[in-house]
Design an enzyme around this catalytic site. Structure first.
Site, short mmCIF file in Angstrom:
data_model
loop_
_atom_site.label_atom_id
_atom_site.label_comp_id
_atom_site.label_asym_id
_atom_site.label_seq_id
_atom_site.Cartn_x
_atom_site.Cartn_y
_atom_site.Cartn_z
CE1 TYR A 76 -3.98 -1.99 5.19
CE2 TYR A 76 -3.41 0.31 4.80
CZ TYR A 76 -3.74 -0.94 4.32
OH TYR A 76 -3.83 -1.16 2.96
CB SER B 153 -0.88 0.01 1.27
OG SER B 153 -1.50 1.26 1.46
#
Length: 253
Positions: A151, A138
């Site tokens: 995350y 990501s």
């Protein structure tokens, strides 16, 4: 040689779109995910295009991962592409208000789950020169933002793990890429928002965000480069997303 593609998290989002993209090219597909009904429906849709094997799987369960790989039918026993897509984000609260359970779920899925699958499949991938591992990281791997905490850290692991795999696999004929998408519209965000449709609309309204099909096209491209080419990492954002100034706030007294 027909590609044989092992996809985790194939029941939605990037994984589902990737299955459709590789199916168009006639690849054999090994589709895994936690929701059998969705896997079965996707397999029924794609079987007119290609051979499909499905397996219900929670990547956090190392024994289950190893068993599924061990029991692959002969026609699917030699994967040439691994798409490590299974992953999630839970919650958007700042770290001091986050739930420990959410942190643990993200670590168990995004880190432990990816490691479980990679470890089980690497010996088979190494038997196929030109094989590819595409790990879904990501932009949170590289750039911090409020509420990203665990995350972002878990995706930073994915990016660094990918680079370290490249070192170990140098000369072995297996490519590894860390694919790092930015703002992407999918079920992923509904999970993060605990199904809150209003938050979802507020995030994506008017943004022309990346779509699962966009990422699937990139995954397909990565896995179909000439065998001597390795794309180490690929960061992609929609044109509506970019960096901003550093945040400066008044400190609590």
């Amino acid at each position: 040689m027909t590609q044989c593609v092992f996809i985790t998290g194939a029941t939605s989002g990037f994984g589902e779109a990737s299955a459709r993209r590789f199916a168009k090219a006639g690849a054999k597909l090994i589709l895994t995910g936690r929701r059998f009904e969705r896997l079965a429906a996707l397999a029924d849709e794609l079987r007119p295009l290609c051979e499909v094997h499905i397996a219900t799987l929670d990547v956090r369960d190392a024994e289950a991962v190893a068993k599924i790989v061990e029991d692959l039918p002969e026609a699917f026993s030699q994967p040439t592409v691994l798409v490590n897509n299974a992953g999630l984000a839970k919650g958007t609260d700042p770290s001091y208000a986050a739930k420990l359970e959410d942190w643990q779920v993200m670590i168990d899925t995004n880190v432990t789950g990816l490691v479980n699958v990679t470890h089980a499949l690497l010996p088979r991938l190494m038997q196929s020169p030109g094989a590819s591992v595409v790990n879904l990281a990501s932009i949170a791997s590289n750039w911090p933002y409020p509420g990203s905490h665990v995350y972002g850290a878990s995706k930073a692991f994915v990016a660094q793990f990918s680079r370290n795999l490249r070192c170990d696999l140098a000369g072995k004929g297996v490519r590894v890429t860390s694919l790092e998408p930015g703002l992407s519209e999918s079920e992923f965000s509904l999970v993060r928002f605990d199904g809150d449709q209003d938050k979802y609309q507020q995030l994506y309204g008017g943004t022309n965000a990346l779509q699962p099909e966009d990422i699937a096209e990139l995954i397909f491209w990565l896995a179909n480069q000439p065998p001597h080419i390795n794309i180490n990492s690929l960061e992609v954002m929609p044109t509506s997303q970019a960096w901003n100034n550093f945040n400066v706030v008044k400190q609590d007294s």
